[in-house]
Design an enzyme around this catalytic site. Structure first.
Site, PDB file in Angstrom:
ATOM      1  N   LEU A 164       0.806  -1.228   0.000  1.00 44.83           N
ATOM      2  CA  LEU A 164       0.000   0.000   0.000  1.00 44.83           C
ATOM      3  C   LEU A 164       0.842   1.282   0.000  1.00 44.83           C
ATOM      4  O   LEU A 164       1.923   1.315   0.581  1.00 44.83           O
ATOM      5  CB  LEU A 164      -0.892   0.048   1.248  1.00 44.83           C
ATOM      6  CG  LEU A 164      -1.655  -1.223   1.644  1.00 44.83           C
ATOM      7  CD1 LEU A 164      -2.539  -0.928   2.854  1.00 44.83           C
ATOM      8  CD2 LEU A 164      -2.488  -1.744   0.490  1.00 44.83           C
ATOM      9  N   GLU A 167       5.035  13.478 -12.362  1.00 45.59           N
ATOM     10  CA  GLU A 167       4.000  13.617 -11.331  1.00 45.59           C
ATOM     11  C   GLU A 167       4.527  14.575 -10.254  1.00 45.59           C
ATOM     12  O   GLU A 167       5.632  14.384  -9.734  1.00 45.59           O
ATOM     13  CB  GLU A 167       3.727  12.237 -10.731  1.00 45.59           C
ATOM     14  CG  GLU A 167       2.481  12.183  -9.879  1.00 45.59           C
ATOM     15  CD  GLU A 167       2.240  10.782  -9.296  1.00 45.59           C
ATOM     16  OE1 GLU A 167       3.185  10.187  -8.756  1.00 45.59           O
ATOM     17  OE2 GLU A 167       1.106  10.304  -9.383  1.00 45.59           O
ATOM     18  N   LYS A 224       1.029  -5.192   3.363  1.00 46.50           N
ATOM     19  CA  LYS A 224       2.126  -4.370   3.906  1.00 46.50           C
ATOM     20  C   LYS A 224       1.757  -2.906   3.707  1.00 46.50           C
ATOM     21  O   LYS A 224       1.784  -2.378   2.608  1.00 46.50           O
ATOM     22  CB  LYS A 224       3.463  -4.638   3.210  1.00 46.50           C
ATOM     23  CG  LYS A 224       4.591  -3.976   4.021  1.00 46.50           C
ATOM     24  CD  LYS A 224       5.827  -3.637   3.249  1.00 46.50           C
ATOM     25  CE  LYS A 224       5.796  -2.384   2.452  1.00 46.50           C
ATOM     26  NZ  LYS A 224       5.685  -1.124   3.224  1.00 46.50           N
ATOM     27  N   SER A 262       4.105   4.151  -6.665  1.00 50.12           N
ATOM     28  CA  SER A 262       4.750   4.864  -7.770  1.00 50.12           C
ATOM     29  C   SER A 262       5.136   3.924  -8.914  1.00 50.12           C
ATOM     30  O   SER A 262       5.238   2.702  -8.731  1.00 50.12           O
ATOM     31  CB  SER A 262       5.993   5.575  -7.245  1.00 50.12           C
ATOM     32  OG  SER A 262       6.906   4.608  -6.784  1.00 50.12           O
ATOM     33  N   GLU A 316      -1.493  -0.402  -9.573  1.00 48.70           N
ATOM     34  CA  GLU A 316      -2.170   0.902  -9.651  1.00 48.70           C
ATOM     35  C   GLU A 316      -1.088   1.940  -9.410  1.00 48.70           C
ATOM     36  O   GLU A 316      -0.687   2.150  -8.270  1.00 48.70           O
ATOM     37  CB  GLU A 316      -3.218   1.035  -8.545  1.00 48.70           C
ATOM     38  CG  GLU A 316      -4.267  -0.049  -8.516  1.00 48.70           C
ATOM     39  CD  GLU A 316      -5.189   0.073  -9.681  1.00 48.70           C
ATOM     40  OE1 GLU A 316      -5.570   1.202 -10.017  1.00 48.70           O
ATOM     41  OE2 GLU A 316      -5.499  -0.969 -10.283  1.00 48.70           O
ATOM     42  N   CYS A 336      -3.542  10.298  -6.890  1.00 50.81           N
ATOM     43  CA  CYS A 336      -3.096   9.794  -8.198  1.00 50.81           C
ATOM     44  C   CYS A 336      -3.999  10.223  -9.340  1.00 50.81           C
ATOM     45  O   CYS A 336      -3.549  10.372 -10.459  1.00 50.81           O
ATOM     46  CB  CYS A 336      -3.030   8.273  -8.156  1.00 50.81           C
ATOM     47  SG  CYS A 336      -4.627   7.505  -7.851  1.00 50.81           S
TER      48      CYS A 336
HETATM   49  P1  NAD Z   1       5.871   4.180  -3.242  1.00 54.35           P
HETATM   50  O1  NAD Z   1       5.971   3.473  -4.554  1.00 54.35           O
HETATM   51  O2  NAD Z   1       7.042   4.937  -2.772  1.00 54.35           O
HETATM   52  O3  NAD Z   1       5.537   3.142  -2.069  1.00 54.35           O
HETATM   53  C1  NAD Z   1       4.374   2.364  -2.081  1.00 54.35           C
HETATM   54  C2  NAD Z   1       4.601   1.106  -1.271  1.00 54.35           C
HETATM   55  O4  NAD Z   1       5.578   0.301  -1.914  1.00 54.35           O
HETATM   56  C3  NAD Z   1       5.082   1.339   0.152  1.00 54.35           C
HETATM   57  O5  NAD Z   1       4.410   0.446   1.002  1.00 54.35           O
HETATM   58  C4  NAD Z   1       6.551   0.998   0.056  1.00 54.35           C
HETATM   59  O6  NAD Z   1       7.103   0.545   1.276  1.00 54.35           O
HETATM   60  C5  NAD Z   1       6.536  -0.114  -0.960  1.00 54.35           C
HETATM   61  N1  NAD Z   1       7.805  -0.350  -1.671  1.00 54.35           N
HETATM   62  C6  NAD Z   1       8.779   0.546  -1.970  1.00 54.35           C
HETATM   63  N2  NAD Z   1       9.799  -0.060  -2.621  1.00 54.35           N
HETATM   64  C7  NAD Z   1       9.465  -1.366  -2.734  1.00 54.35           C
HETATM   65  C8  NAD Z   1      10.086  -2.501  -3.325  1.00 54.35           C
HETATM   66  N3  NAD Z   1      11.274  -2.423  -3.919  1.00 54.35           N
HETATM   67  N4  NAD Z   1       9.444  -3.682  -3.275  1.00 54.35           N
HETATM   68  C9  NAD Z   1       8.232  -3.784  -2.695  1.00 54.35           C
HETATM   69  N5  NAD Z   1       7.588  -2.750  -2.107  1.00 54.35           N
HETATM   70  C10 NAD Z   1       8.193  -1.552  -2.147  1.00 54.35           C
HETATM   71  O7  NAD Z   1       4.579   5.086  -3.363  1.00 54.35           O
HETATM   72  P2  NAD Z   1       4.011   6.127  -2.284  1.00 54.35           P
HETATM   73  O8  NAD Z   1       4.961   7.282  -2.250  1.00 54.35           O
HETATM   74  O9  NAD Z   1       3.664   5.432  -1.044  1.00 54.35           O
HETATM   75  O10 NAD Z   1       2.633   6.584  -2.968  1.00 54.35           O
HETATM   76  C11 NAD Z   1       2.551   7.608  -3.899  1.00 54.35           C
HETATM   77  C12 NAD Z   1       2.428   7.030  -5.305  1.00 54.35           C
HETATM   78  O11 NAD Z   1       1.305   6.142  -5.357  1.00 54.35           O
HETATM   79  C13 NAD Z   1       2.145   8.093  -6.344  1.00 54.35           C
HETATM   80  O12 NAD Z   1       2.909   7.856  -7.492  1.00 54.35           O
HETATM   81  C14 NAD Z   1       0.648   7.912  -6.637  1.00 54.35           C
HETATM   82  O13 NAD Z   1       0.268   8.355  -7.909  1.00 54.35           O
HETATM   83  C15 NAD Z   1       0.493   6.428  -6.483  1.00 54.35           C
HETATM   84  N6  NAD Z   1      -0.903   6.071  -6.226  1.00 54.35           N
HETATM   85  C16 NAD Z   1      -1.625   5.478  -7.222  1.00 54.35           C
HETATM   86  C17 NAD Z   1      -2.965   5.144  -7.022  1.00 54.35           C
HETATM   87  C18 NAD Z   1      -3.762   4.477  -8.113  1.00 54.35           C
HETATM   88  O14 NAD Z   1      -4.869   4.052  -7.826  1.00 54.35           O
HETATM   89  N7  NAD Z   1      -3.273   4.382  -9.338  1.00 54.35           N
HETATM   90  C19 NAD Z   1      -3.564   5.424  -5.790  1.00 54.35           C
HETATM   91  C20 NAD Z   1      -2.803   6.028  -4.783  1.00 54.35           C
HETATM   92  C21 NAD Z   1      -1.474   6.345  -5.017  1.00 54.35           C
END
Ligand code: NAD
Length: 478
Positions: free
Chosen positions: A146, A381, A172, A226, A247, A281
């Site tokens: 998440l 973004e 997670k 992301s 997503e 997002c």
């Molecule tokens: P992020 O990608 O930094 O982290 C998201 C999750 O991934 C966290 O739980 C993090 O611990 C985990 N993560 C990070 N590296 C990882 C790896 N190597 N392996 C497995 N898990 C890993 O994103 P964020 O900063 O938490 O959220 C913001 C992003 O989410 C923005 O880009 C936003 O657009 C996107 N988002 C998309 C939607 C959608 O529905 N499309 C909805 C909400 C947010």
């Protein structure tokens, strides 16, 4: 306060020593710590989910749906404390946190309704006396990873369709926002959730997240976050050919035609950039305005943005938005704005750190005029309360600009001309388009990005079936 993982129906200490500290982005104050879970912790959670799955999937779907309804009822009982926890660790205003909690409960109820509607197919055979059935089966154990921006809702967006279709799940949460997820697990105690059906492991992406995505024992990894992390998760899942549901980020274009209701467009674009401090997002991230009305639109949007107030949402319930999530988020937004100004953008309003806050990652409501398609701020973004404006001459040019993006999540158009709206819908290449309204998806829709915005999607019937795999059975009458 130190919180633990939730495995097999119990709060369970981590086997490692790693720890994550959670802070309030409005003030910098420490909130709690959670484990930075080890691979062993993650594997223990997967074992619990695996052990529970067979029995869970044998229950009639309507019984599984009852658990979702029970969780929804418990959430509603604690709505206010949950909203405050979300605001404290994530920084969104209380009003929005309350909406998030209420929407989460409604989403669980909505997905429970699908229990009696999960349908297979009976297919016409080429052979005499044969019947072909297509069943929808659960995938097994789902790993849900998440983001922090709608942390509570995202638990339900993954767990509800997973559970009602007969899967079990290991979630997670983001390391930025684990506290609300702990509270979600606590309320499971008040339901008759079987141990192992929902498990939660905390920690960073590079440790706990990677361990979950690369486990050969999960059937699908359902990820929201992301693009960069989505790509890393695909790579982690690749050796096991694990299904991925992604997503990812967005860079939603908003097209404002000269004939649009300008007040409406201003209100909707402003709402898009202010909600959750611009960290959503699906919200408008770049605005294309037809030249004839660019001056009027920019002036009115700047006035509306200038009138918004920001601050610590727990100290002042009347603010319109709170801080950005963390230092990295703040630096990214500020860097993009500075880069755009250096490349020729004009600051119509804002453009700097919030002056009112001694601490916290506040950013002023910002409108940038004279932006161009090649600027980084129009291509990456932003995730902050910043609107870059680009002008265009005709619809063809606007659609070409809109489509010229790595992202393909959502889009919007403001016009009073039905033909213009229809042409835009036919030519715009995005998973979602909003016409004359603010960007916000419905739970019965299908939230699915094109290009780098994702693979598969969430919500509605199509989102539900993402959590199933087909089983075709051929029965030959003798
Ligand atoms: P992020 O990608 O930094 O982290 C998201 C999750 O991934 C966290 O739980 C993090 O611990 C985990 N993560 C990070 N590296 C990882 C790896 N190597 N392996 C497995 N898990 C890993 O994103 P964020 O900063 O938490 O959220 C913001 C992003 O989410 C923005 O880009 C936003 O657009 C996107 N988002 C998309 C939607 C959608 O529905 N499309 C909805 C909400 C947010």
């Amino acid at each position: 306060m130190h919180y633990q993982n939730f495995i097999n129906g119990r709060f369970t200490p981590s086997t490692g020593n790693g720890m994550v500290e959670v802070r309030n982005p409005s003030t910098g104050a420490a909130i709690c710590t959670v484990p930075d879970s080890s691979t062993e912790d993650v594997e223990a959670a997967i074992s619990a989910a695996e052990a529970a799955q067979k029995e869970w999937s044998r229950r009639p779907a309507v019984e599984r749906g009852k658990l979702l309804r029970a969780i929804a009822a418990e959430i509603r009982k604690r709505a206010e404390p949950l909203a405050r926890i979300i605001t404290e660790e994530q920084g969104k205003v209380l009003g929005l946190a309350r909406v998030e909690v209420a929407f989460t409960a409604d989403y669980l109820d909505y997905m429970a309704e699908w229990a009696r509607r999960i349908e297979g197919e009976i297919l016409e055979s080429d052979r005499p006396g044969e019947t072909i059935f297509l069943f929808r089966q659960p995938i097994g154990v789902v790993g849900g990873i998440l983001p922090w921006n709608f942390p509570f809702f995202l638990i339900a967006r993954k767990a509800a369709p997973a559970l009602v279709t007969g899967n079990t799940i290991v979630v997670k949460p983001s390391e930025e926002t684990p506290h609300n997820a702990v509270k979600f697990c606590e309320l499971l105690d008040e339901t008759d959730a079987p141990p192992g059906v929902i498990n939660m492991v905390h920690g960073r992406g590079a440790t706990a997240g990677k361990a979950l995505a690369s486990s050969r024992r999960i059937g699908m990894v359902s990820f929201t976050g992301s693009v960069e992390t989505g790509s890393a998760i695909m790579a982690a899942a690749a050796p096991n050919i694990t299904k991925v549901n992604l997503e990812l980020g967005g860079k939603a274009p908003a097209i404002v035609m000269a004939d649009a209701d300008i007040e409406l467009a201003v209100r909707a674009v402003k709402a898009s950039r202010v909600i959750n401090s611009g960290q959503v997002c699906n919200c408008a991230e770049r605005v294309y305005v037809q030249s004839k009305v660019a001056g009027e639109f920019t002036e009115k949007l700047s006035a509306a943005m200038r009138a918004t107030r920001f601050g610590d949402p727990l100290a002042d319930e009347t603010v319109d938005y709170g801080p950005l999530i963390n230092e990295a988020g703040y630096r990214k937004v500020d860097g993009l704005v500075r880069g755009a100004v250096a490349a020729g953008a004009a600051v119509a309003t804002g453009g700097a750190r919030g002056e009112t806050a001694a601490e916290g990652y506040y950013y002023q409501p910002t409108v940038l005029a004279n932006c161009r398609q090649d600027m980084e701020i129009v291509r990456r973004e932003i995730f902050g309360p910043v609107v870059p404006i680009v002008t265009f001459h005709d619809l063809d040019e606007a659609v070409a600009f809109a489509n010229d993006s790595d992202y393909g999540l959502t889009s919007s158009i403001y016009t009073r001309d039905l033909n213009v709206a229809l042409k835009a819908c036919q030519e715009i290449r995005f998973g979602e388009t909003y016409i004359n309204r603010e960007n916000f998806e419905a739970m019965q829709g299908f939230h699915a990005g094109w290009r780098k915005s994702g693979i598969g999607g969430a919500d509605g019937k199509h989102g539900l079936y993402e959590y199933t795999q087909t089983h075709v059975v051929y029965i030959q009458r003798q």
